[in-house]
Design a protein around this motif. Structure first.
Motif, PDB file in Angstrom:
ATOM      1  N   ILE A   1       2.414   9.746  -6.503  1.00 34.82           N
ATOM      2  CA  ILE A   1       1.978   9.960  -5.120  1.00 34.82           C
ATOM      3  C   ILE A   1       3.192  10.394  -4.291  1.00 34.82           C
ATOM      4  CG2 ILE A   1       0.918   8.891  -3.089  1.00 34.82           C
ATOM      5  CD1 ILE A   1      -0.544   6.979  -4.873  1.00 34.82           C
ATOM      6  N   ARG A   2       3.057  11.570  -3.658  1.00 32.99           N
ATOM      7  CA  ARG A   2       4.163  12.061  -2.832  1.00 32.99           C
ATOM      8  C   ARG A   2       4.037  11.455  -1.435  1.00 32.99           C
ATOM      9  NH1 ARG A   2       3.778  17.982  -2.320  1.00 32.99           N
ATOM     10  NH2 ARG A   2       3.830  18.026  -4.580  1.00 32.99           N
ATOM     11  N   THR A   3       5.050  10.691  -1.046  1.00 30.00           N
ATOM     12  CA  THR A   3       5.043  10.060   0.285  1.00 30.00           C
ATOM     13  C   THR A   3       6.260  10.571   1.062  1.00 30.00           C
ATOM     14  OG1 THR A   3       6.473   8.197  -0.286  1.00 30.00           O
ATOM     15  CG2 THR A   3       4.137   7.937  -0.778  1.00 30.00           C
ATOM     16  N   ARG A   4       6.370  10.176   2.322  1.00 28.33           N
ATOM     17  CA  ARG A   4       7.543  10.596   3.126  1.00 28.33           C
ATOM     18  C   ARG A   4       8.833  10.076   2.513  1.00 28.33           C
ATOM     19  NH1 ARG A   4       5.071   9.069   8.609  1.00 28.33           N
ATOM     20  NH2 ARG A   4       3.602  10.752   8.881  1.00 28.33           N
ATOM     21  N   GLU A   5       8.728   8.952   1.817  1.00 33.52           N
ATOM     22  CA  GLU A   5       9.937   8.333   1.228  1.00 33.52           C
ATOM     23  C   GLU A   5      10.249   8.901  -0.147  1.00 33.52           C
ATOM     24  OE1 GLU A   5       7.351   6.106   2.492  1.00 33.52           O
ATOM     25  OE2 GLU A   5       8.447   6.386   4.372  1.00 33.52           O
ATOM     26  N   GLY A   6       9.418   9.781  -0.647  1.00 35.29           N
ATOM     27  CA  GLY A   6       9.645  10.328  -1.996  1.00 35.29           C
ATOM     28  C   GLY A   6       8.422  10.091  -2.869  1.00 35.29           C
ATOM     29  N   VAL A   7       8.572  10.418  -4.163  1.00 40.49           N
ATOM     30  CA  VAL A   7       7.427  10.269  -5.064  1.00 40.49           C
ATOM     31  C   VAL A   7       7.387   8.834  -5.585  1.00 40.49           C
ATOM     32  CG1 VAL A   7       6.409  11.037  -7.235  1.00 40.49           C
ATOM     33  CG2 VAL A   7       7.475  12.703  -5.710  1.00 40.49           C
ATOM     34  N   GLN A   8       6.212   8.219  -5.480  1.00 37.98           N
ATOM     35  CA  GLN A   8       6.059   6.849  -5.984  1.00 37.98           C
ATOM     36  C   GLN A   8       5.012   6.868  -7.088  1.00 37.98           C
ATOM     37  OE1 GLN A   8       6.279   3.639  -3.531  1.00 37.98           O
ATOM     38  NE2 GLN A   8       6.956   4.715  -1.703  1.00 37.98           N
TER      39      GLN A   8
ATOM     40  N   THR B   1       0.832  -1.198   0.000  1.00 41.67           N
ATOM     41  CA  THR B   1       0.000   0.000   0.000  1.00 41.67           C
ATOM     42  C   THR B   1       0.869   1.252   0.000  1.00 41.67           C
ATOM     43  OG1 THR B   1      -1.699  -1.179   1.201  1.00 41.67           O
ATOM     44  CG2 THR B   1      -1.724   1.184   1.427  1.00 41.67           C
ATOM     45  N   VAL B   2       0.453   2.233  -0.794  1.00 41.21           N
ATOM     46  CA  VAL B   2       1.172   3.516  -0.825  1.00 41.21           C
ATOM     47  C   VAL B   2       0.171   4.590  -0.414  1.00 41.21           C
ATOM     48  CG1 VAL B   2       2.406   5.176  -2.289  1.00 41.21           C
ATOM     49  CG2 VAL B   2       2.500   2.748  -2.832  1.00 41.21           C
ATOM     50  N   THR B   3       0.526   5.371   0.604  1.00 36.92           N
ATOM     51  CA  THR B   3      -0.365   6.455   1.028  1.00 36.92           C
ATOM     52  C   THR B   3       0.376   7.772   0.878  1.00 36.92           C
ATOM     53  OG1 THR B   3      -1.414   5.007   2.612  1.00 36.92           O
ATOM     54  CG2 THR B   3      -1.763   7.349   2.948  1.00 36.92           C
ATOM     55  N   GLY B   4      -0.288   8.770   0.348  1.00 40.01           N
ATOM     56  CA  GLY B   4       0.355  10.073   0.205  1.00 40.01           C
ATOM     57  C   GLY B   4      -0.515  11.006  -0.598  1.00 40.01           C
ATOM     58  N   LEU B   5       0.088  12.119  -1.007  1.00 43.03           N
ATOM     59  CA  LEU B   5      -0.646  13.133  -1.760  1.00 43.03           C
ATOM     60  C   LEU B   5      -0.542  12.833  -3.251  1.00 43.03           C
ATOM     61  CD1 LEU B   5      -2.004  16.051  -1.421  1.00 43.03           C
ATOM     62  CD2 LEU B   5       0.193  16.853  -2.300  1.00 43.03           C
ATOM     63  N   ALA B   6      -1.683  12.719  -3.906  1.00 38.70           N
ATOM     64  CA  ALA B   6      -1.668  12.506  -5.366  1.00 38.70           C
ATOM     65  C   ALA B   6      -1.223  13.821  -5.995  1.00 38.70           C
ATOM     66  CB  ALA B   6      -3.061  12.110  -5.843  1.00 38.70           C
ATOM     67  N   SER B   7       0.011  13.849  -6.508  1.00 37.84           N
ATOM     68  CA  SER B   7       0.563  15.153  -6.892  1.00 37.84           C
ATOM     69  C   SER B   7       0.446  15.429  -8.382  1.00 37.84           C
ATOM     70  CB  SER B   7       2.020  15.266  -6.451  1.00 37.84           C
ATOM     71  OG  SER B   7       2.757  14.185  -6.969  1.00 37.84           O
ATOM     72  N   ASP B   8       0.491  14.393  -9.224  1.00 35.65           N
ATOM     73  CA  ASP B   8       0.412  14.660 -10.670  1.00 35.65           C
ATOM     74  C   ASP B   8       0.247  13.342 -11.414  1.00 35.65           C
ATOM     75  OD1 ASP B   8       0.355  16.070 -13.024  1.00 35.65           O
ATOM     76  OD2 ASP B   8       2.432  16.765 -12.953  1.00 35.65           O
ATOM     77  N   PHE B   9       0.093  13.478 -12.743  1.00 35.41           N
ATOM     78  CA  PHE B   9       0.141  12.301 -13.604  1.00 35.41           C
ATOM     79  C   PHE B   9       1.530  12.245 -14.241  1.00 35.41           C
ATOM     80  CE2 PHE B   9      -4.399  13.772 -14.337  1.00 35.41           C
ATOM     81  CZ  PHE B   9      -4.940  12.911 -13.406  1.00 35.41           C
ATOM     82  N   ALA B  10       2.079  11.049 -14.373  1.00 31.53           N
ATOM     83  CA  ALA B  10       3.321  10.868 -15.143  1.00 31.53           C
ATOM     84  C   ALA B  10       2.957  10.969 -16.627  1.00 31.53           C
ATOM     85  CB  ALA B  10       3.909   9.502 -14.815  1.00 31.53           C
ATOM     86  N   PRO B  11       3.949  11.165 -17.509  1.00 24.85           N
ATOM     87  CA  PRO B  11       3.634  11.295 -18.941  1.00 24.85           C
ATOM     88  C   PRO B  11       2.856  10.105 -19.512  1.00 24.85           C
ATOM     89  CG  PRO B  11       5.899  11.965 -18.527  1.00 24.85           C
ATOM     90  CD  PRO B  11       5.372  11.413 -17.230  1.00 24.85           C
ATOM     91  N   ASP B  12       2.983   8.924 -18.901  1.00 22.39           N
ATOM     92  CA  ASP B  12       2.235   7.762 -19.402  1.00 22.39           C
ATOM     93  C   ASP B  12       0.896   7.578 -18.692  1.00 22.39           C
ATOM     94  OD1 ASP B  12       3.013   6.939 -16.914  1.00 22.39           O
ATOM     95  OD2 ASP B  12       3.961   5.070 -17.559  1.00 22.39           O
ATOM     96  N   GLY B  13       0.512   8.524 -17.835  1.00 18.96           N
ATOM     97  CA  GLY B  13      -0.785   8.465 -17.175  1.00 18.96           C
ATOM     98  C   GLY B  13      -0.744   7.832 -15.793  1.00 18.96           C
ATOM     99  N   ALA B  14       0.421   7.292 -15.386  1.00 16.09           N
ATOM    100  CA  ALA B  14       0.528   6.728 -14.032  1.00 16.09           C
ATOM    101  C   ALA B  14       0.265   7.842 -13.014  1.00 16.09           C
ATOM    102  CB  ALA B  14       1.917   6.136 -13.815  1.00 16.09           C
ATOM    103  N   LEU B  15      -0.183   7.439 -11.828  1.00 13.24           N
ATOM    104  CA  LEU B  15      -0.452   8.428 -10.780  1.00 13.24           C
ATOM    105  C   LEU B  15       0.807   8.590  -9.931  1.00 13.24           C
ATOM    106  CD1 LEU B  15      -2.667  10.205  -9.452  1.00 13.24           C
ATOM    107  CD2 LEU B  15      -3.172   8.256  -7.962  1.00 13.24           C
TER     108      LEU B  15
END
Ligand code: BTN
Length: 248
Positions: A224-231, A208-222
């Motif tokens: 998510i900004r987490t404490r460990e970095g962007v996933q 599970t990844v919890t965090g702020l949905a910050s943007d879409f990647a160029p291929d449409g992936a979501l």
């Protein structure tokens, strides 16, 4: 141009088009009054009661269709649904929950299931299946997040008009996808996203990844900004639970 085949009862409009896909012309649309085996994402079923919604699928066979564009069709469909329903309902509250649920007032109005057919490695066609709840007023207890256009807006939309409105947007947006690229579609999706800027919880096979949905990647992936970095989470890999609660 789209030929629309109207079916009274069918198992699934996606399966119906799949059975014709080799020989039928691209653009063919199957619109059913009722589906007895409606299919949802992630192997779920899709409740498609008689006369209660627009249950339809579009066969896409285009020389420009490749694996990358087929993945982009998911977003084309979501945007086409949101744009057409926003216009028909005169409501800018209709939003896209990543990757492709259409929501209004925090509940799910519409779901999208895109599937592709291959000949060996070669992608031959895609089928875009759209289910829009139009008139349903009661949903079973296991679908607490489902709603319909009637329940939310008081409007009784007709399935054929909704399908035609979708197709008009779908044609414009798929041309943009083929000619300009997915970036153009994602640019239009950002302002109508119910997910970006929200705290989300994505559960997939790797946890599970919890965090702020910050943007879409160029291929449409979501992203998510987490404490460990962007996933990044990929379409198809996960269920995303956002502030609206439900996971798709
Ligand atoms: C989802 O799980 O959100 C996707 C639902 C997709 C439902 C539509 S209804 C028309 C087409 N035929 C199917 O069997 N499924 C799609």
């Amino acid at each position: 141009m789209h030929e629309i085949v109207r079916l009274e009862t069918v198992g699934s409009t996606n399966e119906y088009l799949k059975s014709l896909a080799k020989t039928a012309r691209g653009g063919l649309v199957a619109l059913a009054e009722e589906q007895t085996g409606g299919k949802g994402r992630l192997g779920r079923s899709w409740l498609s009661l008689k006369g209660q919604g627009a249950w339809f699928s579009v066969l896409v066979k285009d020389g420009r269709l490749c694996a990358e564009n087929a993945a982009g069709l998911v977003f084309v469909c979501a945007l086409a649904c949101a744009k057409s329903l926003r216009r028909l309902c005169a409501s800018n509250d209709i939003l896209v929950k990543w990757p492709n649920d259409i929501v209004l007032h925090g509940k799910k109005l519409c779901g999208i299931l895109c599937e592709s057919g291959f000949d060996g490695e070669k992608l031959c066609y895609s089928i875009c299946g759209i289910g829009i709840n139009l008139l349903s007023e009661h949903f079973p207890g296991e679908l607490p997040w489902a709603t319909s256009v009637l329940a939310e807006t008081g409007l009784k939309l007709d399935p054929l008009s909704v399908t035609e409105a979708f197709l008009a947007e779908f044609d414009i947006l798929s041309e943009k996808l083929y000619n300009i690229g997915l970036a153009e579609i994602l640019d239009e999706l950002r302002p109508v996203s119910a997910t970006l800027g929200k705290t989300v919880c994505a559960s997939g096979p790797d946890g599970t990844v919890t965090g702020l949905a910050s943007d879409f990647a160029p291929d449409g992936a979501l992203l998510i900004r987490t404490r460990e970095g962007v996933q990044r989470v990929n379409v198809g890999d996960v269920s995303v639970r956002g502030v609206m609660g439900y996971a798709d």
